[in-house]
Write an enzyme that holds these catalytic residues in place. Structure first.
Site, mmCIF file in Angstrom:
data_model
loop_
_atom_site.group_PDB
_atom_site.id
_atom_site.type_symbol
_atom_site.label_atom_id
_atom_site.label_comp_id
_atom_site.label_asym_id
_atom_site.label_seq_id
_atom_site.Cartn_x
_atom_site.Cartn_y
_atom_site.Cartn_z
ATOM 1 N N CYS A 152 -20.438 -65.009 -64.170
ATOM 2 C CA CYS A 152 -21.098 -63.743 -63.965
ATOM 3 C C CYS A 152 -21.287 -63.113 -65.256
ATOM 4 O O CYS A 152 -20.608 -62.138 -65.410
ATOM 5 C CB CYS A 152 -20.558 -62.945 -62.745
ATOM 6 S SG CYS A 152 -20.356 -63.983 -61.292
ATOM 7 N N GLU A 202 -27.280 -59.445 -66.423
ATOM 8 C CA GLU A 202 -27.876 -58.649 -65.443
ATOM 9 C C GLU A 202 -29.388 -58.195 -65.466
ATOM 10 O O GLU A 202 -30.014 -58.928 -66.646
ATOM 11 C CB GLU A 202 -27.299 -57.256 -65.720
ATOM 12 C CG GLU A 202 -25.693 -57.220 -65.576
ATOM 13 C CD GLU A 202 -24.827 -55.879 -65.966
ATOM 14 O OE1 GLU A 202 -25.493 -55.026 -66.179
ATOM 15 O OE2 GLU A 202 -23.508 -56.098 -65.795
ATOM 16 N N GLY A 258 -20.873 -73.996 -73.770
ATOM 17 C CA GLY A 258 -21.578 -74.415 -72.641
ATOM 18 C C GLY A 258 -23.120 -74.800 -72.938
ATOM 19 O O GLY A 258 -23.802 -75.717 -72.308
ATOM 20 N N ARG A 259 -23.352 -74.586 -74.146
ATOM 21 C CA ARG A 259 -24.825 -74.856 -74.663
ATOM 22 C C ARG A 259 -24.805 -76.328 -74.853
ATOM 23 O O ARG A 259 -25.889 -76.916 -74.659
ATOM 24 C CB ARG A 259 -25.186 -74.005 -75.893
ATOM 25 C CG ARG A 259 -25.733 -72.565 -75.511
ATOM 26 C CD ARG A 259 -25.668 -71.730 -76.541
ATOM 27 N NE ARG A 259 -25.976 -70.311 -76.149
ATOM 28 C CZ ARG A 259 -25.756 -69.264 -76.857
ATOM 29 N NH1 ARG A 259 -25.124 -69.402 -78.106
ATOM 30 N NH2 ARG A 259 -25.914 -68.122 -76.365
ATOM 31 N N GLN A 316 -51.528 -101.392 -75.026
ATOM 32 C CA GLN A 316 -51.010 -101.005 -76.319
ATOM 33 C C GLN A 316 -50.558 -99.422 -76.230
ATOM 34 O O GLN A 316 -49.628 -99.052 -76.570
ATOM 35 C CB GLN A 316 -51.662 -101.459 -77.411
ATOM 36 C CG GLN A 316 -50.891 -101.073 -78.639
ATOM 37 C CD GLN A 316 -51.752 -101.487 -80.006
ATOM 38 O OE1 GLN A 316 -52.920 -101.230 -80.033
ATOM 39 N NE2 GLN A 316 -51.103 -102.447 -80.820
ATOM 40 N N GLY A 374 -52.034 -90.162 -61.144
ATOM 41 C CA GLY A 374 -52.228 -89.447 -59.956
ATOM 42 C C GLY A 374 -50.973 -89.107 -59.308
ATOM 43 O O GLY A 374 -50.436 -88.413 -58.760
ATOM 44 N N GLU A 388 -28.598 -69.906 -70.424
ATOM 45 C CA GLU A 388 -27.146 -70.056 -71.450
ATOM 46 C C GLU A 388 -27.997 -69.919 -72.774
ATOM 47 O O GLU A 388 -27.535 -70.520 -73.858
ATOM 48 C CB GLU A 388 -26.588 -71.396 -71.317
ATOM 49 C CG GLU A 388 -25.810 -71.481 -69.732
ATOM 50 C CD GLU A 388 -24.678 -72.405 -69.926
ATOM 51 O OE1 GLU A 388 -24.066 -72.682 -70.805
ATOM 52 O OE2 GLU A 388 -24.525 -73.060 -68.904
ATOM 53 N N SER A 414 -34.346 -70.605 -76.122
ATOM 54 C CA SER A 414 -34.712 -71.276 -77.300
ATOM 55 C C SER A 414 -34.721 -70.277 -78.568
ATOM 56 O O SER A 414 -34.296 -70.553 -79.582
ATOM 57 C CB SER A 414 -35.942 -72.178 -77.156
ATOM 58 O OG SER A 414 -35.713 -73.086 -76.335
#
Length: 384
Positions: free
Chosen positions: A127, A130, A245-246, A282, A343, A366, A369
């Site tokens: 946590c 915010e 963590g990343r 192709q 589709g 986290e 970019s």
């Protein structure tokens, strides 16, 4: 002398990945659609994650963990994400954030009390974020007021992963706001502590089976024995944990890209148009070959960062590069793989649609970019 490719796994790692693959395909895959529709992780399945040892991969065996490596945790996250990125992130947060914090910053009493729970039954949650403190994580307003024998926590956290299922929460609050970010402190908060509550559960575009909730701190009395590290080092705990963590998020995006590509390849081998399978055209061949090449490049970035971390070598730049670039690659792969279905890629009967929804979060949580690029620039500029 032959040199093994960076993506080569040890025999133990191969056995481990094979077991996770089998588990993901036999136990998770049949539930992916229903969990996505209900926006809820299957409780029995979460229990199986513990039974498999996937919720305490790096935790030493003395605390009930598997005693594995960071690389093994990354491999598990990747393998799970090939089938369901939602379940993958449950495993990711538990290993790379929550368990990691206890292993690095918990004292002996905290480790003895919490790690056996986190490896056997209790999901953990991290946590930090915010409403007005996202990329600027240290502008937080949550407060920890020293009242002698305990701290009283007040405030609200948002976008908290695993919150609905969690019993153990690592909460960051400022104990000395006059010191700015140097007052931020980490606390262990149990779900049943008076004043602790969950707010609204967010309805999301993707990874819907992974809960994302508000965490409300209404005068929660937290014993001083629940302080992680010491008062004022919370900013260091938060940043260093996110650095690792990343790599986990990059692994999640890698697995997602692999799953999306595998689905497209399978469909191209089945779908017929103009009297032949579409894989024989192709244009389709070139598209799939290009995506496969980008997925392999993504794997190199992820594995390199994980190996550096395990080798106790600097990895912050490589972690940021992996999260940034693999999130970019995964988004492209998910989009173009969907197009192979035509589709049918736009309907829920096929997995492409869900991978496409799930992928967007990789660029956001986290560390966005843009924040990864900022980190990368600072590090390459300092090294010039």
């Amino acid at each position: 002398m032959s040199i093994a490719p960076l993506t080569t796994l040890t025999s133990d790692e191969e056995l481990f990945v094979n077991e996770v693959d089998k588990f993901a395909n036999s136990q998770i895959k049949p539930l992916v659609h229903s969990m996505d529709e209900s926006e809820t992780a299957d409780k029995k399945l979460l229990g199986q994650l513990f039974e498999m040892g996937l919720m305490g991969i790096e935790v030493p065996t003395e605390y009930g963990g598997a005693g594995g490596t960071f690389m093994m945790a990354i491999l598990a996250v990747e393998a799970l994400a090939k089938v369901d990125p939602s379940i993958s992130v449950v495993c990711d947060v538990q290993n790379t954030l929550v368990n990691n914090i206890f292993l690095r910053w918990g004292n002996q009493e905290q480790k003895k009390k919490y790690l056996p729970r986190l490896t056997s039954q209790d999901i953990g949650s991290y946590c930090l974020t915010e409403a007005n403190s996202g990329s600027d994580a240290f502008a937080m307003q949550a407060r920890a007021i020293d009242e002698g024998s305990h701290f009283r926590l007040t405030g609200k956290k948002v976008f908290i992963t695993n919150a609905k299922e969690a019993n153990v929460f690592v909460v960051f609050a400022n104990a000395k706001p006059e010191l700015g970010y140097k007052g931020i402190t980490g606390f262990i908060v149990d779900k049943d502590m008076p004043g602790f509550a969950l707010g609204k559960k967010e309805v999301k575009l993707g990874i819907r089976a992974s809960s994302t909730c508000e965490v409300l701190l209404n005068d929660v009395k937290v014993p001083k024995s629940h302080v992680l590290g010491e008062v004022g080092v919370g900013y260091k705990i938060a940043i260093e944990t996110l650095n690792e963590g990343r790599i986990g998020i990059a692994a999640q995006m890698l697995g997602l890209a692999e799953g999306a590509l595998a689905g497209a390849l399978s469909y191209a081998n089945q779908r017929e148009q103009f009297g032949k399978k579409i894989k024989e055209f192709q244009g389709v061949q070139m598209q799939l070959a290009e995506l496969a090449t980008k997925v392999e490049a993504a794997k190199l970035l992820v594995y390199n960062a994980a190996r550096l971390k395990d080798a106790k070598r600097p990895f912050i730049k490589e972690a940021a590069m992996a999260k940034y670039m693999v999130s970019e690659i995964a988004e492209e792969v998910a989009s173009r793989a969907l197009e192979v279905y035509g589709g049918y890629g736009f309907i829920k009967e096929f997995p492409a649609e869900k991978f496409y929804r799930d992928v967007k979060i990789g660029k956001l949580y986290e560390g966005t970019s843009n924040m990864q690029l900022t980190t990368i620039f600072k590090l390459i500029d300092a090294a010039k």
